[in-house]
Design a protein around this motif. Structure first.
Motif, mmCIF file in Angstrom:
data_model
loop_
_atom_site.group_PDB
_atom_site.id
_atom_site.type_symbol
_atom_site.label_atom_id
_atom_site.label_comp_id
_atom_site.label_asym_id
_atom_site.label_seq_id
_atom_site.Cartn_x
_atom_site.Cartn_y
_atom_site.Cartn_z
ATOM 1 N N GLY A 93 -45.659 -13.299 -4.950
ATOM 2 C CA GLY A 93 -46.267 -12.121 -5.568
ATOM 3 C C GLY A 93 -45.572 -11.750 -6.857
ATOM 4 N N ILE A 96 -46.426 -14.443 -9.624
ATOM 5 C CA ILE A 96 -47.754 -14.321 -10.242
ATOM 6 C C ILE A 96 -47.743 -13.201 -11.276
ATOM 7 N N GLY A 97 -47.068 -12.087 -10.948
ATOM 8 C CA GLY A 97 -47.003 -10.981 -11.897
ATOM 9 C C GLY A 97 -46.296 -11.353 -13.180
ATOM 10 N N ASN A 100 -48.123 -14.160 -15.324
ATOM 11 C CA ASN A 100 -49.237 -13.613 -16.112
ATOM 12 C C ASN A 100 -48.701 -12.891 -17.337
ATOM 13 N N GLY A 317 -47.348 -5.929 -9.931
ATOM 14 C CA GLY A 317 -48.211 -6.853 -10.656
ATOM 15 C C GLY A 317 -48.417 -6.471 -12.104
ATOM 16 N N ARG A 333 -53.114 -9.223 -11.823
ATOM 17 C CA ARG A 333 -52.828 -9.653 -10.452
ATOM 18 C C ARG A 333 -51.334 -9.703 -10.219
ATOM 19 N N GLY A 334 -50.972 -10.007 -8.981
ATOM 20 C CA GLY A 334 -49.578 -10.262 -8.643
ATOM 21 C C GLY A 334 -48.855 -9.025 -8.144
ATOM 22 N N VAL A 449 -52.884 -15.863 -2.454
ATOM 23 C CA VAL A 449 -52.411 -16.336 -3.760
ATOM 24 C C VAL A 449 -53.551 -16.843 -4.635
#
Length: 502
Positions: A93, A96-97, A100, A317, A333-334, A449
């Motif tokens: 998590g 991904i944040g 990005n 995120g 996202r994230g 995910v």
């Protein structure tokens, strides 16, 4: 009868009805949650269904004379087995944040739009994920990094995110199943007493045909995409992408850093979190304008602003407001908090699975299968059914790998069947089918995910469907079923208390 040391009461063996009630309750409640809430069932209703099923199981266990302390201890043991998975989920998590925010995922998508032909997108996604998963031995890392970018790219190109998720998962599990670096592959070989590379060679007889079937399927799906393909990413949108981020190959450094750590066998959660932090730090130098958009507080000093942005991206995120719907949906996202629903689901499912195993309910249902499996084909079918059933009932791929091995290993030796036959069957049915179950730890992870529900990508996870079917065919036909001299005494079961997490 027996005596529970934590209870003065006499312990009764479970009846068939006792064993059936938890499974039937789970099926009915899960089915009702999906029927009432559809794909939104994973946002809470599914978790409630599993926890109610766990409480029903607890009542049956109490009725048979076990103490509440024994039940609580079983639950704690179940949660302990997924503690590693929980830290991986939080790390993904966070990754991904920051990926990005740093431009890592935007760069992957941008280059993908420029280079990839839509008609060949699905087979390319499948093959690339095979290569990455083979090199690092982890389906979770492959899906949580490269898979995220590929699904985002599919959305940008107007292609199917469901088919793309199926291609990602199929490719990730091809590598996971036959890579010598894969923990699940190593565990399957060790549990069955098979030399690692012999186990891998035996698996190739099902893995290669299933992978070829999947590749053909994705080629056909990609060719059919031609007539429906709509170029939604215009030059104006590509220009806007370049305005939001400095697109450069340097943005891919966190990806290569993660792949390097994975190849060096650094623990998954540590490797992923390190890559997330690297991406966050790189944002300060590579994408300062992104931080200013994300944290609109110009009065804060620049170093503190960067720290706050990294912290927030990892916690809740990254948020983008470009004005272009597809870009915003991809990048907003994230965050660790995005994994909380998935963790809730995993804790409930694994606790249920541990309880039905610890208190003899599962063994009560499996024993009749063993008695009726009089031919090799039926025996292997029983292994496949047990492993898939455990993925559904227990919600954890390692339970679906470990328990069938313990239940069937002596029977395979008794019939003169080489242990690699069993290691292949439990891998094909226990490992590969785990992401096809929404409440399984693997299914919940992949949905979280990739941003695609398990039920939506399931029909397109072609490899994961084909592999256990090919195992059944080999069992029925007897092809590539290896035999050994029949063992006179039964094998003594070894206890395997630790279960690694991908």
């Amino acid at each position: 009868m027996d005596i529970d040391p934590k209870s003065p009461r006499t312990i009764k063996a479970p009846s068939y009805l006792d064993a059936l009630i938890p499974i039937v309750s789970l099926i009915v409640l899960v089915g009702a949650s999906v029927a009432l809430f559809g794909l939104n069932a994973v946002n809470g209703p599914l978790q409630v269904a599993i926890i109610i099923s766990t409480m029903i199981t607890s009542i049956i266990i109490l009725k048979n004379g076990h103490s509440w302390d024994a039940i609580s201890e079983s639950g704690r043991k179940g949660i302990a087995t997924v503690s590693g998975a929980i830290f991986i989920l939080f790390s993904v998590g966070a990754l991904i944040g920051t990926w990005n925010m740093s431009g890592t995922i935007p760069t992957m998508v941008y280059y993908g739009i420029v280079m990839i032909t839509p008609n060949w997108f699905y087979p390319i996604a499948f093959l690339v994920c095979i290569g990455v998963s083979l090199s690092i031995g982890s389906s979770w890392t492959t899906a949580g990094t490269l898979g995220v970018g590929l699904v985002g790219l599919a959305n940008m190109l107007g292609l199917s995110p469901e088919i793309t998720a199926g291609a990602v998962i199929s490719g990730a599990y091809v590598g996971d199943k036959v890579s010598p670096l894969s923990e699940s592959t190593v565990l399957a070989a060790q549990l069955n007493g098979v030399e690692l590379y012999k186990h891998i060679r035996t698996q190739l007889w099902t893995t290669v045909p299933a992978a070829l079937i999947a590749l053909i399927a994705f080629i056909v799906l990609g060719m059919n995409q031609h007539s429906a393909f709509d170029v939604t990413v215009t030059n104006n949108e590509m220009t806007r992408f370049n305005e939001l981020f400095h697109i450069t190959p340097w943005n891919l450094l966190p990806l290569f850093f993660l792949l390097t750590l994975s190849i060096l066998k650094v623990p998954a959660s540590l490797a992923i979190m390190s890559s997330a932090l690297l991406a966050g730090i790189m944002t300060s130098f590579m994408q300062p304008q992104v931080i200013l958009r994300f944290i609109a507080e110009p009065d804060i000093a620049t170093p503190l602003l960067a720290i706050k942005a990294i912290w927030l991206a990892m916690a809740t995120g990254f948020q983008e407001n470009s004005g272009i719907e597809q870009i915003d949906a991809l990048l907003s996202r994230g965050g660790m908090d995005s994994m909380l629903l998935t963790i809730w689901l995993i804790i409930g499912a694994v606790t249920f699975g541990i309880m039905v195993d610890d208190f003899g309910l599962l063994n009560k249902l499996v024993t009749p299968l063993l008695l009726r499996a009089r031919t090799v084909g039926r025996l292997i079918a029983s292994v496949v059914a047990t492993a898939i059933g455990l993925n559904i009932a227990a919600g954890d791929q390692y339970i679906a790998l470990l328990l069938p091995t313990r239940l069937y290993r002596a029977e395979f030796a008794k019939r003169g069947l080489a242990p690699e036959n069993l290691s292949r069957a439990v891998s094909d049915a226990g490992i590969v089918t785990s992401p096809l179950v929404p409440w399984n730890s693997c299914g919940a992870y992949m949905a979280a995910v990739l941003g695609v529900s398990t039920m939506a990508y399931m029909p397109f996870a072609v490899f994961n469907i084909a592999a256990p079917l090919i195992t059944l065919v080999l069992g029925i036909t007897g092809f590539n079923i290896r035999h050994i001299p029949i063992a006179a005494p039964e094998l003594k079961e070894s206890e395997h208390n630790s279960k690694p997490i991908q």
